[in-house]
Design an enzyme around this catalytic site. Structure first.
Site, PDB file in Angstrom:
ATOM      1  N   THR A  27       0.825  -1.217   0.000  1.00  0.00           N
ATOM      2  CA  THR A  27       0.000   0.000   0.000  1.00  0.00           C
ATOM      3  C   THR A  27       0.857   1.264   0.000  1.00  0.00           C
ATOM      4  O   THR A  27       0.483   2.260  -0.619  1.00  0.00           O
ATOM      5  CB  THR A  27      -0.966   0.038   1.204  1.00  0.00           C
ATOM      6  OG1 THR A  27      -0.256  -0.357   2.361  1.00  0.00           O
ATOM      7  CG2 THR A  27      -2.143  -0.886   1.009  1.00  0.00           C
ATOM      8  N   ASP A 105       2.207  -8.181  -7.371  1.00  0.00           N
ATOM      9  CA  ASP A 105       2.671  -6.959  -8.033  1.00  0.00           C
ATOM     10  C   ASP A 105       4.147  -6.948  -8.421  1.00  0.00           C
ATOM     11  O   ASP A 105       4.630  -5.984  -9.009  1.00  0.00           O
ATOM     12  CB  ASP A 105       2.367  -5.745  -7.149  1.00  0.00           C
ATOM     13  CG  ASP A 105       2.860  -5.949  -5.705  1.00  0.00           C
ATOM     14  OD1 ASP A 105       3.970  -6.482  -5.512  1.00  0.00           O
ATOM     15  OD2 ASP A 105       2.126  -5.574  -4.774  1.00  0.00           O
ATOM     16  N   HIS A 120       0.034 -16.283  -4.533  1.00  0.00           N
ATOM     17  CA  HIS A 120      -1.052 -15.969  -5.474  1.00  0.00           C
ATOM     18  C   HIS A 120      -0.535 -15.704  -6.882  1.00  0.00           C
ATOM     19  O   HIS A 120      -1.227 -15.113  -7.698  1.00  0.00           O
ATOM     20  CB  HIS A 120      -1.873 -14.777  -4.950  1.00  0.00           C
ATOM     21  CG  HIS A 120      -2.621 -15.080  -3.683  1.00  0.00           C
ATOM     22  ND1 HIS A 120      -3.215 -14.126  -2.902  1.00  0.00           N
ATOM     23  CD2 HIS A 120      -2.863 -16.266  -3.059  1.00  0.00           C
ATOM     24  CE1 HIS A 120      -3.796 -14.700  -1.855  1.00  0.00           C
ATOM     25  NE2 HIS A 120      -3.583 -15.986  -1.921  1.00  0.00           N
ATOM     26  N   CYS A 128       0.711 -18.559 -22.717  1.00  0.00           N
ATOM     27  CA  CYS A 128      -0.303 -18.841 -23.723  1.00  0.00           C
ATOM     28  C   CYS A 128      -1.046 -20.108 -23.310  1.00  0.00           C
ATOM     29  O   CYS A 128      -0.425 -21.115 -22.973  1.00  0.00           O
ATOM     30  CB  CYS A 128       0.350 -19.031 -25.084  1.00  0.00           C
ATOM     31  SG  CYS A 128      -0.791 -19.702 -26.320  1.00  0.00           S
ATOM     32  N   CYS A 131      -0.238 -22.862 -26.517  1.00  0.00           N
ATOM     33  CA  CYS A 131       1.068 -23.482 -26.762  1.00  0.00           C
ATOM     34  C   CYS A 131       2.011 -23.387 -25.572  1.00  0.00           C
ATOM     35  O   CYS A 131       3.085 -23.975 -25.583  1.00  0.00           O
ATOM     36  CB  CYS A 131       1.727 -22.860 -27.997  1.00  0.00           C
ATOM     37  SG  CYS A 131       2.362 -21.198 -27.711  1.00  0.00           S
ATOM     38  N   CYS A 151       0.700 -17.631 -31.723  1.00  0.00           N
ATOM     39  CA  CYS A 151      -0.015 -18.795 -32.267  1.00  0.00           C
ATOM     40  C   CYS A 151      -1.521 -18.550 -32.312  1.00  0.00           C
ATOM     41  O   CYS A 151      -2.279 -19.380 -32.800  1.00  0.00           O
ATOM     42  CB  CYS A 151       0.285 -20.050 -31.445  1.00  0.00           C
ATOM     43  SG  CYS A 151      -0.697 -20.204 -29.940  1.00  0.00           S
TER      44      CYS A 151
HETATM   45 ZN   LIG Z   1       0.715 -19.745 -28.159  1.00  0.00          ZN
END
Ligand SMILES: [Zn+2]
Length: 237
Positions: A27, A105, A120, A128, A131, A151
């Site tokens: 914060t 962050d 987290h 992706c 792929c 892709c």
């Molecule tokens: Zn990809």
């Protein structure tokens, strides 16, 4: 300040310190806890943040997910604060063995901390869904609309969304670190988010320190409680 002296003495004594941090660590870098619903969300968005950051929302409303995500979770221009920097120095001295964080962050990594356990996940790593190719934070935050891989697949952040489970390896590493620590500093978290909060039960070292603005359900276990802003504490010791 008597409690600061106590904290300093504990840190001096210990050589296997683990830091467990929540939203309050960030914060003072200007990052708002996205769980605290303020007027801004209500004005601008049709759903609460818990819904917009859920897996089912990502799957079914991908474009709206990314609108919110890019608007609220972009920390590319945000700098680490005094707490992040203090922890990096403590790690360099060999005293701090791990930072366990609920924050996504990337500020501990930006400060230079090496052993950071990301409960987290992080917005700085993305993959992706088709792929598996890896992308950085800029690829996602600077993209237009839904970020896509070369892709054609949709890129998904390595962030644990609501409805998703935590990574088992990260949990195991966190438990291992806490079990072996002689000092555990828990800071900037009200310890109400499970299963992260239950990690505290694995600690069997000498000094349990809680630094938080408000009290937590685990205050009774602590050897030292400081209800103060983190920046003030780590500036003073
Ligand atoms: Zn990809």
């Amino acid at each position: 300040m008597e409690s600061y002296e106590k904290l300093q003495k504990m840190i001096d004594e210990c050589n296997n310190i683990v830091f467990f941090g929540g939203a309050g660590v960030s914060t003072e870098s200007g990052i708002k806890d996205f769980r605290s619903v303020d007027g801004l969300y209500n004005e601008k968005y049709d759903y609460p943040p818990e819904v917009m950051l859920s897996r089912s929302f990502f799957d079914t409303h991908t474009e709206e997910f990314y609108k919110f995500y890019k608007d609220k979770l972009n920390t590319l221009d945000i700098e680490p604060n005094v707490t992040h920097k203090y922890l990096k120095k403590l790690e360099d001295k060999g005293k701090l063995k791990a930072v366990i964080t609920q924050n996504i962050d990337g500020l501990h990594e930006k400060a230079g901390s090496k052993n950071v356990l990301l409960l987290h996940g992080t917005t700085y790593i993305n993959h992706c869904m088709n792929c598996g190719k890896e992308y950085g934070a800029q690829d996602v935050f600077n993209s237009k609309g839904i970020p896509r891989c070369s892709c054609g697949g949709i890129i998904k952040p390595d962030v644990v969304l609501y409805e998703e489970g935590l990574d088992n390896n990260t949990i195991a590493s966190s438990i291992f670190a806490i079990q072996n620590a002689d000092m555990l500093i828990i800071a900037g978290t009200s310890l109400t988010v499970q299963p992260a909060a239950s990690l505290i039960h694995y600690f069997r070292g000498n000094h349990l320190v809680l630094i938080n603005r408000d009290s937590t359900p685990y205050d009774y276990k602590a050897d030292l409680i400081i209800n103060e802003s983190l920046g003030k504490v780590f500036e003073s010791i």
